[in-house]
Design a protein around this motif. Structure first.
Motif, mmCIF file in Angstrom:
data_model
loop_
_atom_site.group_PDB
_atom_site.id
_atom_site.type_symbol
_atom_site.label_atom_id
_atom_site.label_comp_id
_atom_site.label_asym_id
_atom_site.label_seq_id
_atom_site.Cartn_x
_atom_site.Cartn_y
_atom_site.Cartn_z
ATOM 1 N N GLN A 1 35.934 35.604 39.987
ATOM 2 C CA GLN A 1 36.891 35.679 39.305
ATOM 3 C C GLN A 1 37.478 36.853 38.519
ATOM 4 O O GLN A 1 38.372 37.059 37.848
ATOM 5 C CB GLN A 1 37.060 34.382 38.215
ATOM 6 N N TRP B 1 38.922 39.665 39.155
ATOM 7 C CA TRP B 1 40.146 40.249 39.497
ATOM 8 C C TRP B 1 41.007 39.357 38.825
ATOM 9 O O TRP B 1 42.108 39.758 38.082
ATOM 10 C CB TRP B 1 40.501 40.465 40.914
ATOM 11 N N ASN B 2 41.075 38.009 38.778
ATOM 12 C CA ASN B 2 42.092 37.152 38.050
ATOM 13 C C ASN B 2 41.912 37.383 36.746
ATOM 14 O O ASN B 2 43.002 37.619 35.957
ATOM 15 C CB ASN B 2 41.500 35.440 38.238
ATOM 16 N N THR C 1 43.768 40.603 35.753
ATOM 17 C CA THR C 1 45.180 40.572 35.726
ATOM 18 C C THR C 1 45.438 39.994 34.342
ATOM 19 O O THR C 1 46.615 40.185 33.857
ATOM 20 C CB THR C 1 45.681 40.053 36.917
ATOM 21 N N ARG C 2 44.994 38.695 34.100
ATOM 22 C CA ARG C 2 45.387 37.974 32.952
ATOM 23 C C ARG C 2 45.224 38.997 31.679
ATOM 24 O O ARG C 2 46.004 38.748 30.726
ATOM 25 C CB ARG C 2 44.455 36.793 32.778
#
Ligand code: UDP
Ligand code: MG
Length: 339
Positions: free
Chosen positions: A59, A61-62, A65-66
């Motif tokens: 996770q 990359w998620n 971005t968050r």
């Protein structure tokens, strides 16, 4: 403590922190917590944190971005696949815009809290302040032993002096980074390249902590590859050693030949299968070794001549703009065709 006059870019960025991240989901939160507080204290509002996602399968990359949605100083860079630590780092170094560049690992092995001390060194006129490990916490004896051998052998072999027990953890000025970015080589050993650039560099000793979470991404095989990359990038001594070894073997062979000739003349020529077989094996082994060394350099020359890009960026994620070079390029082509 005085930090001298802060250099600032047109965008108002004094500091860029560059971090390659590969499957670091469990470290991300703690890393950003500590790092943001260090940056806010040192250069409030005038920094960016460039997190390069090196083709992670978790996770990471998620989470990047968050984090970027929540904090405008965080910039995400997504590579098209896993390119390896040094290339991911190079991608971040190419994108960052600050005047001072702080390189860090994502696993909190390098304490971000060392930033003020390193900035102090830059204020004193140094261009690079690199962290030198005086103690390595939580690493196996094998890792510590192999790392210590590696840095010592590299120091002996390489033509430039590369500081021992020093990773990529460092702070450097924009003028050093501009030189680094101008070096096009594919097999990148960033810490060595920075040493090669020169200017005034200094060490900042620190204790290397244990990984906060997860496992090292440098198993033995990758470590060996990294060591061969480092040596072949910075030294042609192995090629010279190969020819010295060849010369030594030829001398031994010549002596043996003399010995055989004398025995032949004295009429003692029947026994000797064992010695003959060992000589053939020895010579075969040495020849293969020498050919292997040539091969390592030749292979690298072949890869360099292809002149492929070092990495491909899928997306740069920032709060204001969301750039996608590949999509932008396709858009431009479409426009051209339609016109
Ligand atoms: N890393 C990367 N790509 C890779 C392997 C590692 O970007 O293919 C990153 C990793 O996320 C970490 C840094 O490089 O931030 C150093 O890796 P690691 O901690 O595994 O190395 P070690 O500290 O054990 O030498
Ligand atoms: Mg690590």
């Amino acid at each position: 403590m005085t930090l001298g006059i802060d250099r600032q870019t047109e965008k108002g960025l004094i500091l860029s922190v560059v971090i390659p991240c590969y499957n670091e989901q469990d470290n991300m939160e703690a890393l950003l917590d500590r790092l943001v507080s260090v940056c806010e204290t040192a250069v409030p509002g005038a920094y960016e944190i460039v997190l390069v996602n090196d083709g992670s399968s978790d996770q990471t990359w998620n989470m990047i971005t968050r984090a970027s949605d929540a904090n405008k100083s965080i910039v995400g860079v997504n590579l098209s696949r896993n390119c390896g630590h040094q290339l991911a780092l190079s991608a971040g170094l190419e994108i960052c815009q600050g005047e001072e560049i702080f390189i860090l690992d994502a696993d909190l092995q390098d304490p971000p809290e060392l930033l003020p001390e390193m900035r102090q060194k830059l204020a004193e006129g140094y261009d690079v302040a690199y962290g030198t490990r005086v103690h390595r916490e939580g690493e196996t004896w094998f890792k510590r032993f192999s790392a210590s051998i590696f840095y010592r052998v590299l120091d002996k072999l390489s033509d430039v002096s590369i500081p021992r027990d020093t990773g990529d953890f460092r702070l450097m000025t924009r003028r050093v980074l501009n030189q680094l970015n101008a070096m096009p080589e594919r097999f990148r050993f960033v810490r060595g390249m920075v040493s090669w650039i020169g200017f005034k560099q200094t060490a900042v000793p620190y204790r290397r902590d244990e990984r906060f979470a997860g496992e090292t991404h440098y198993p033995l095989q990758k470590m060996l590859r990294f060591a061969v990359d480092a040596v072949t990038s910075f030294s042609t001594v192995p090629l010279r050693l190969a020819s010295h070894l060849g010369l030594l073997c030829s001398l031994i062979a010549l002596t043996m030949f003399g010995w055989v000739a004398v025995n032949f003349l004295l009429g003692h020529t029947v026994p000797g299968w064992a010695s003959l077989a060992s000589i053939i094996l020895l010579m075969g082994g040495v020849q293969l070794l020498v050919l292997g060394i040539f091969g390592e350099y030749l292979g690298r020359m072949y890869m360099e001549t292809k002149q492929r890009p070092l990495y491909i960026i899928d997306q740069v994620y920032r709060q204001e703009v969301c750039e996608n070079p590949v999509h932008q390029y396709l858009e431009d082509i479409r426009k051209l065709v339609n016109d």
